[in-house]
Structure formats: structure tokens, C-alpha cells
Design a protein around this motif. Structure first.
Motif, PDB file in Angstrom:
ATOM      1  N   GLY A 165      -5.028 -11.155   9.972  1.00 50.72           N
ATOM      2  CA  GLY A 165      -4.917 -10.901   8.533  1.00 50.72           C
ATOM      3  C   GLY A 165      -5.124  -9.444   8.190  1.00 50.72           C
ATOM      4  N   MET A 166      -6.075  -8.783   8.862  1.00 54.23           N
ATOM      5  CA  MET A 166      -6.383  -7.387   8.565  1.00 54.23           C
ATOM      6  C   MET A 166      -5.195  -6.481   8.878  1.00 54.23           C
ATOM      7  SD  MET A 166      -9.461  -4.996  10.097  1.00 54.23           S
ATOM      8  CE  MET A 166      -8.768  -4.948  11.760  1.00 54.23           C
ATOM      9  N   PHE A 167      -4.650  -6.601  10.070  1.00 52.09           N
ATOM     10  CA  PHE A 167      -3.567  -5.697  10.468  1.00 52.09           C
ATOM     11  C   PHE A 167      -2.269  -5.996   9.720  1.00 52.09           C
ATOM     12  CE2 PHE A 167      -6.215  -5.301  14.423  1.00 52.09           C
ATOM     13  CZ  PHE A 167      -6.532  -3.969  14.235  1.00 52.09           C
ATOM     14  N   MET A 168      -2.028  -7.263   9.399  1.00 54.00           N
ATOM     15  CA  MET A 168      -0.844  -7.580   8.605  1.00 54.00           C
ATOM     16  C   MET A 168      -0.937  -6.920   7.234  1.00 54.00           C
ATOM     17  SD  MET A 168       0.728 -11.284   7.477  1.00 54.00           S
ATOM     18  CE  MET A 168      -0.606 -11.627   6.330  1.00 54.00           C
ATOM     19  N   MET A 169      -2.128  -6.987   6.620  1.00 51.25           N
ATOM     20  CA  MET A 169      -2.289  -6.409   5.287  1.00 51.25           C
ATOM     21  C   MET A 169      -2.203  -4.888   5.327  1.00 51.25           C
ATOM     22  SD  MET A 169      -2.499  -6.440   2.150  1.00 51.25           S
ATOM     23  CE  MET A 169      -2.159  -8.199   2.263  1.00 51.25           C
ATOM     24  N   VAL A 170      -2.797  -4.258   6.342  1.00 51.19           N
ATOM     25  CA  VAL A 170      -2.722  -2.799   6.446  1.00 51.19           C
ATOM     26  C   VAL A 170      -1.265  -2.353   6.558  1.00 51.19           C
ATOM     27  CG1 VAL A 170      -3.236  -0.817   7.934  1.00 51.19           C
ATOM     28  CG2 VAL A 170      -5.031  -2.459   7.382  1.00 51.19           C
ATOM     29  N   GLN A 171      -0.483  -3.071   7.368  1.00 48.51           N
ATOM     30  CA  GLN A 171       0.924  -2.687   7.500  1.00 48.51           C
ATOM     31  C   GLN A 171       1.677  -2.846   6.189  1.00 48.51           C
ATOM     32  OE1 GLN A 171       3.683  -5.326   9.138  1.00 48.51           O
ATOM     33  NE2 GLN A 171       5.314  -3.833   8.883  1.00 48.51           N
ATOM     34  N   MET A 172       1.509  -3.990   5.528  1.00 48.14           N
ATOM     35  CA  MET A 172       2.261  -4.254   4.308  1.00 48.14           C
ATOM     36  C   MET A 172       1.849  -3.310   3.177  1.00 48.14           C
ATOM     37  SD  MET A 172       4.372  -6.603   5.142  1.00 48.14           S
ATOM     38  CE  MET A 172       4.605  -7.821   6.445  1.00 48.14           C
ATOM     39  N   ALA A 173       0.538  -3.134   2.967  1.00 49.90           N
ATOM     40  CA  ALA A 173       0.073  -2.283   1.874  1.00 49.90           C
ATOM     41  C   ALA A 173       0.369  -0.813   2.143  1.00 49.90           C
ATOM     42  CB  ALA A 173      -1.428  -2.492   1.650  1.00 49.90           C
ATOM     43  N   SER A 174       0.251  -0.372   3.394  1.00 45.71           N
ATOM     44  CA  SER A 174       0.576   1.020   3.728  1.00 45.71           C
ATOM     45  C   SER A 174       2.056   1.291   3.508  1.00 45.71           C
ATOM     46  CB  SER A 174       0.197   1.321   5.183  1.00 45.71           C
ATOM     47  OG  SER A 174      -1.190   1.188   5.388  1.00 45.71           O
ATOM     48  N   THR A 175       2.887   0.327   3.889  1.00 47.15           N
ATOM     49  CA  THR A 175       4.327   0.471   3.676  1.00 47.15           C
ATOM     50  C   THR A 175       4.648   0.554   2.190  1.00 47.15           C
ATOM     51  OG1 THR A 175       4.814  -0.729   5.724  1.00 47.15           O
ATOM     52  CG2 THR A 175       6.572  -0.608   4.076  1.00 47.15           C
ATOM     53  N   ASN A 176       4.044  -0.311   1.404  1.00 48.52           N
ATOM     54  CA  ASN A 176       4.244  -0.298  -0.048  1.00 48.52           C
ATOM     55  C   ASN A 176       3.837   1.053  -0.625  1.00 48.52           C
ATOM     56  OD1 ASN A 176       4.500  -0.893  -2.759  1.00 48.52           O
ATOM     57  ND2 ASN A 176       3.077  -2.605  -2.752  1.00 48.52           N
ATOM     58  N   THR A 177       2.687   1.573  -0.199  1.00 47.13           N
ATOM     59  CA  THR A 177       2.201   2.864  -0.694  1.00 47.13           C
ATOM     60  C   THR A 177       3.167   3.984  -0.356  1.00 47.13           C
ATOM     61  OG1 THR A 177      -0.100   2.141  -0.465  1.00 47.13           O
ATOM     62  CG2 THR A 177       0.292   4.512  -0.615  1.00 47.13           C
ATOM     63  N   LEU A 178       3.610   4.035   0.889  1.00 42.18           N
ATOM     64  CA  LEU A 178       4.525   5.103   1.302  1.00 42.18           C
ATOM     65  C   LEU A 178       5.847   5.024   0.544  1.00 42.18           C
ATOM     66  CD1 LEU A 178       3.908   5.218   5.166  1.00 42.18           C
ATOM     67  CD2 LEU A 178       3.450   7.045   3.524  1.00 42.18           C
ATOM     68  N   ILE A 179       6.382   3.825   0.385  1.00 43.30           N
ATOM     69  CA  ILE A 179       7.649   3.682  -0.328  1.00 43.30           C
ATOM     70  C   ILE A 179       7.498   4.130  -1.777  1.00 43.30           C
ATOM     71  CG2 ILE A 179       9.301   1.996  -1.227  1.00 43.30           C
ATOM     72  CD1 ILE A 179       9.019   0.482   1.407  1.00 43.30           C
ATOM     73  N   GLN A 180       6.425   3.670  -2.448  1.00 44.17           N
ATOM     74  CA  GLN A 180       6.231   4.058  -3.850  1.00 44.17           C
ATOM     75  C   GLN A 180       5.944   5.549  -3.987  1.00 44.17           C
ATOM     76  OE1 GLN A 180       5.402   1.884  -6.986  1.00 44.17           O
ATOM     77  NE2 GLN A 180       4.607   0.016  -6.053  1.00 44.17           N
ATOM     78  N   SER A 181       5.409   6.160  -2.938  1.00 46.52           N
ATOM     79  CA  SER A 181       5.140   7.598  -2.976  1.00 46.52           C
ATOM     80  C   SER A 181       6.412   8.422  -2.832  1.00 46.52           C
ATOM     81  CB  SER A 181       4.169   7.981  -1.851  1.00 46.52           C
ATOM     82  OG  SER A 181       2.939   7.323  -1.983  1.00 46.52           O
ATOM     83  N   MET A 182       7.445   7.834  -2.255  1.00 45.26           N
ATOM     84  CA  MET A 182       8.674   8.576  -1.991  1.00 45.26           C
ATOM     85  C   MET A 182       9.795   8.288  -2.988  1.00 45.26           C
ATOM     86  SD  MET A 182       9.003   8.597   2.197  1.00 45.26           S
ATOM     87  CE  MET A 182       8.436   6.935   2.548  1.00 45.26           C
ATOM     88  N   VAL A 183       9.734   7.156  -3.683  1.00 41.38           N
ATOM     89  CA  VAL A 183      10.873   6.740  -4.495  1.00 41.38           C
ATOM     90  C   VAL A 183      10.825   7.399  -5.876  1.00 41.38           C
ATOM     91  CG1 VAL A 183       9.688   4.703  -5.400  1.00 41.38           C
ATOM     92  CG2 VAL A 183      12.167   4.712  -5.286  1.00 41.38           C
ATOM     93  N   PRO A 184      11.954   7.853  -6.399  1.00 42.43           N
ATOM     94  CA  PRO A 184      12.002   8.364  -7.780  1.00 42.43           C
ATOM     95  C   PRO A 184      11.762   7.246  -8.786  1.00 42.43           C
ATOM     96  CG  PRO A 184      13.951   9.034  -6.516  1.00 42.43           C
ATOM     97  CD  PRO A 184      13.248   7.999  -5.708  1.00 42.43           C
ATOM     98  N   ASP A 185      11.204   7.592  -9.932  1.00 44.23           N
ATOM     99  CA  ASP A 185      10.880   6.589 -10.944  1.00 44.23           C
ATOM    100  C   ASP A 185      12.102   5.785 -11.384  1.00 44.23           C
ATOM    101  OD1 ASP A 185       8.174   6.922 -11.058  1.00 44.23           O
ATOM    102  OD2 ASP A 185       8.225   8.404 -12.658  1.00 44.23           O
ATOM    103  N   ARG A 186      13.245   6.448 -11.510  1.00 45.05           N
ATOM    104  CA  ARG A 186      14.425   5.757 -12.024  1.00 45.05           C
ATOM    105  C   ARG A 186      14.933   4.690 -11.053  1.00 45.05           C
ATOM    106  NH1 ARG A 186      19.233   7.312  -9.957  1.00 45.05           N
ATOM    107  NH2 ARG A 186      19.210   9.037  -8.449  1.00 45.05           N
ATOM    108  N   LEU A 187      14.542   4.789  -9.763  1.00 43.72           N
ATOM    109  CA  LEU A 187      14.957   3.804  -8.761  1.00 43.72           C
ATOM    110  C   LEU A 187      13.834   2.856  -8.371  1.00 43.72           C
ATOM    111  CD1 LEU A 187      16.955   6.165  -6.345  1.00 43.72           C
ATOM    112  CD2 LEU A 187      17.934   4.407  -7.827  1.00 43.72           C
TER     113      LEU A 187
END
Length: 438
Positions: free
Chosen positions: A331-353
């Protein structure tokens, strides 16, 4: 002097919960925590009810497929819709629809007339609602906390999700064994009232629709094209999709492990799911304590690999408490992967997209899971649940190796995207150093 020595620790603890200083996020957090406990109760009770009625692992996988395949098919439409509509109002509507569906499932179960096809239909309708609800909620986070607290808010949102994942299954295991599945469904329906009240209490800016020169179809295609040509986004989405397809379906087969392999029944199922949730909560809190994006790409690769290794070990455990303990790192490693991925994607994506790209993340994270659930259900019928789960673990490990080898090649582009979205301050040389390992 004592005060000076405790200040750094106090600051670190306060920093781990910094996004809760925003009133709207406080209301969101509190309401969602109550609602998600009910959601996990329903998930466990529904799996047990299907298994009790049919005794079929294939139908267990099929119900998982029915509940999540709409997310895979409709998330692109949902993302484009989210980018064109008032996100706050949309979330109120989707949460209300989810509450109504939960009351319907509770009603037919408590009346004793529930059939498997009823569960399939209601699960599919809930998946339809979630295709719009998930990208709306994820995209709404940045509106509640701003860019500076986005990473922390995503991590706390994951913590909330997995705190509920500990409590909900444990309560469901007790209730199912004592008073039946119907009351779990009813409790879930009532829990939606908390989140709806929290949403209505929020103070949100007046929304003004922006004029659109393109059609909804062109908006959808624009999101796909941007994700495909942006190498860091593409790599992150591919890894999430693979783990969701072959790794995450272990949860669908958990009733089989609890009953046939570990001989622990409904109470044991609740304990197993609770231990997995405890591990996920630990992972989410560890991410919440992280104050920068540095090294987050490495976290994604390492957590995916570790998840695969522990999943393969769990598959062949025949001792109940050893299996429960192994579910903590899973559970720990699955969550770290999913939440880290979400963070990185939201950090890179423009607001309009944002809505469209987050819908693709939802599509790969939750949309691939139904295909995996159906596949896992079919394979476990032929080869057994342990081998099915072990193969999923090995495939997750291979995916992590692929991503890790690509990581050095995509860091430079990821760095440019993060800087473009103003996530890092300072002079350009400092920016490049700070985000170099993101």
C-alpha cells in the motif's frame, strides 16, 4: 535554547499540513474524509456480497470492470467538460449523484431483492459519474490552495483517502459479519451528506466562462496531442497505466485470498484491506512532509519497483499475519508512486489543459484498473489467484526498470516545464539546480 531546538521539528510538522491553512481545503478535507470512509465500506461490502452470491472470481473482476471502464472510456470527455465548466458546481452535482446511487444499492440490499445484475448496473452508473467527478476534484485542488501548496494538498488528499481506507474496510468487515452488507451501503450514502455540506459552505470566486473558439472534440484532441508529445508526461502516464493494469487488481482478488487461501472470512478481508490502507497512509504522509519536487522522479521509479517485489512476495504467503504485514509496504509504495506521479503531472501541465491532462491520469490510473480486474479475474479462474498476483508484481517491476532507464533523458524537459509553470523561484541557474532531480 530549548525553543530554538524544537522549532525546526515544529516547522516540519506544520509544513506537512500547510495546505490546511486554506479554509476551502479544510472544508473539502473534512467532508471527503467522512465520505471516503463510507466509500471504502461500500467497496469491501460490495466485493463480499458478489462473492457470497456467486462464489466466482471472474464475476468479482467483472464487477470491478463495470465500475471503472466508464472512467477509461469517458475521462477524455470528462476532462474537456471540466475545463469548460464551473468545477465547484460540477463536484456538487457528481457527489449528489453518487449519494443517490448509494441509497439505491442500500435499498435493494436491505429489502433482500438484490441481484448480481443490479450491482453491475449501479457500479457502471457510478463509474459514469466518476469519469466527471475525479478530474473535477483533482483540478479543483489548485483552486483551493494555489500553486505554492499544491504538492502538499495532493499528498494530504492521498493521506485522507488512505486514512479512510484503514477505517472503512475494518468497519465494513465487522458490519458485514454482524448485520449484513446493506447497512454498509446505507452508511456510505449518508456519508455523502458531509462532503456536500462542506462544498456548499465554501467561498469560491465568481466563475466567468471563457469564450471558446474550438469545439469540445478539438479540445480533447489537443489534450491527447500535448500528452503524447511531452515525453515526461507520456512516460509517467505509461507507468501508471501499466501498474494499474497488472498490479492494482490484487485488491479485486482479496476476497479470494481472505477466504480460500488465508481462511479468515469477511473479518479477515477487512483487516487485510485495512493494513494495505495503513501502508498507503504512511506513504502519503511521507510525501506530505516533502517540501520540494527534488528527487520525485526517482521516487516514482523506486516505489514502482518496490511495489512489484512486495506484491510477488504477498502472492505466495500462506500465513494470515505475514500477508497482512506485507500489505503495508504494498500500500505504501503504490500510494507513493500514484501521488508522486499526480504531483509531477500537475506541476508540469498548463492551467488551460489541467482538466484534460488530469482526466488522462485518471484514465490510466483508474481506467486501466477495470481491464486489469477483468484480466485478473479470468486468469485466477484458470491459474489461481497467487500466480495472477505474482505475475502482476513482476510486470510492475519491469515497468519500473523501463521508466528508470528513461528518467535521465526526460529530466531536462521536465525541468523546463516546471519552471514554465512558475513552481520554482530564484535566478535561472538556481532554478535549474533545484529542480534538476525532479
Amino acid at each position: 535554547m530549548a525553543t530554538l531546538t524544537t522549532n525546526p521539528l515544529q516547522a516540519r510538522i506544520a509544513g506537512a499540513f500547510r495546505s490546511l491553512r486554506h479554509r476551502n481545503f479544510q472544508l473539502f478535507f473534512g467532508g471527503q474524509l467522512i465520505s471516503l470512509i463510507g466509500t471504502w465500506m461500500q467497496n469491501v461490502a460490495q466485493s463480499w456480497l458478489v462473492y457470497k452470491i456467486t462464489g466466482s472470481s471472474l464475476l468479482l473482476g467483472a464487477v470491478g470492470f463495470a465500475s471503472q471502464i466508464p472512467i477509461f472510456l469517458l475521462s477524455p470527455i470528462g476532462g474537456a467538460f471540466v475545463d469548460r465548466r464551473h468545477r465547484h458546481r460540477l463536484i456538487v452535482a457528481t457527489q449528489t449523484a453518487s449519494m443517490i446511487l448509494a441509497f439505491m444499492l442500500a435499498g435493494i440490499t436491505l429489502l433482500g431483492v438484490v441481484k448480481v445484475w443490479h450491482i453491475f448496473v449501479l457500479a457502471a452508473l457510478l463509474g459514469f459519474v466518476n469519469a466527471f467527478d475525479i478530474p473535477a476534484r483533482q483540478a479543483f485542488i489548485v483552486e483551493m490552495v494555489g500553486r505554492e501548496d499544491l504538492m502538499n494538498a495532493i499528498a494530504l488528499n492521498s493521506s485522507m483517502f488512505n486514512g479512510a481506507r484503514i477505517i472503512g474496510p475494518a468497519v465494513a468487515g465487522i458490519l458485514v459479519a454482524s448485520i449484513g452488507e446493506g447497512w454498509c451501503f446505507f452508511a456510505n450514502a449518508v456519508s455523502y451528506i458531509a462532503v456536500i455540506i462542506g462544498l456548499l459552505m465554501m467561498k469560491v470566486p465568481e466563475w466567468k466562462p471563457k469564450p471558446r473558439e474550438t469545439s469540445a472534440w478539438n479540445d480533447i484532441m489537443e489534450g491527447f496531442e500535448w500528452a503524447l508529445r511531452t515525453k515526461p508526461i507520456f512516460a509517467l502516464l505509461m507507468l501508471v497505466g501499466l501498474v494499474s493494469l497488472v498490479g492494482m487488481p490484487y485488491a479485486v482478488l482479496m476476497p479470494i485470498f481472505a477466504d480460500r487461501i488465508l481462511h479468515s472470512g469477511a473479518r479477515g478481508l477487512g483487516v487485510l484491506m485495512g493494513f494495505s490502507g495503513a501502508g498507503a497512509l504512511i506513504g502519503a504522509l511521507a510525501l506530505a512532509a516533502k517540501s520540494s519536487l527534488r528527487g520525485l522522479g526517482t521516487w516514482v521509479a523506486a516505489s514502482s519497483a518496490s511495489f512489484g517485489v512486495f506484491l510477488a512476495l504477498f502472492a505466495y504467503s500462506r500465513m494470515f499475519w505475514l500477508s497482512a504485514v506485507l500489505l503495508i509496504p504494498i500500500g505504501m509504495f503504490m500510494m507513493v508512486q500514484m501521488a508522486s506521479t499526480n504531483t509531477l503531472i500537475q506541476s508540469m501541465v498548463p492551467d488551460r489543459l489541467r482538466g484534460r491532462i488530469i482526466s488522462m491520469y485518471s484514465m490510466m490510473m483508474m481506467g486501466m484498473a477495470p481491464l486489469g480486474a477483468l484480466l485478473a479475474g479470468g486468469l485466477s479462474e484458470s491459474f489461481g489467484a497467487p500466480l495472477t498476483v505474482a505475475v502482476g508484481g513482476v510486470c510492475s517491476l519491469l515497468g519500473a526498470i523501463w521508466f528508470g532507464r528513461r528518467l535521465p533523458m526526460i529530466r531536462a524537459e521536465a525541468r523546463r516545464l516546471i519552471i514554465a509553470q512558475s513552481y520554482v523561484g530564484g535566478d535561472p541557474p538556481q532554478e535549474m539546480t533545484t529542480v534538476n532531480q525532479a
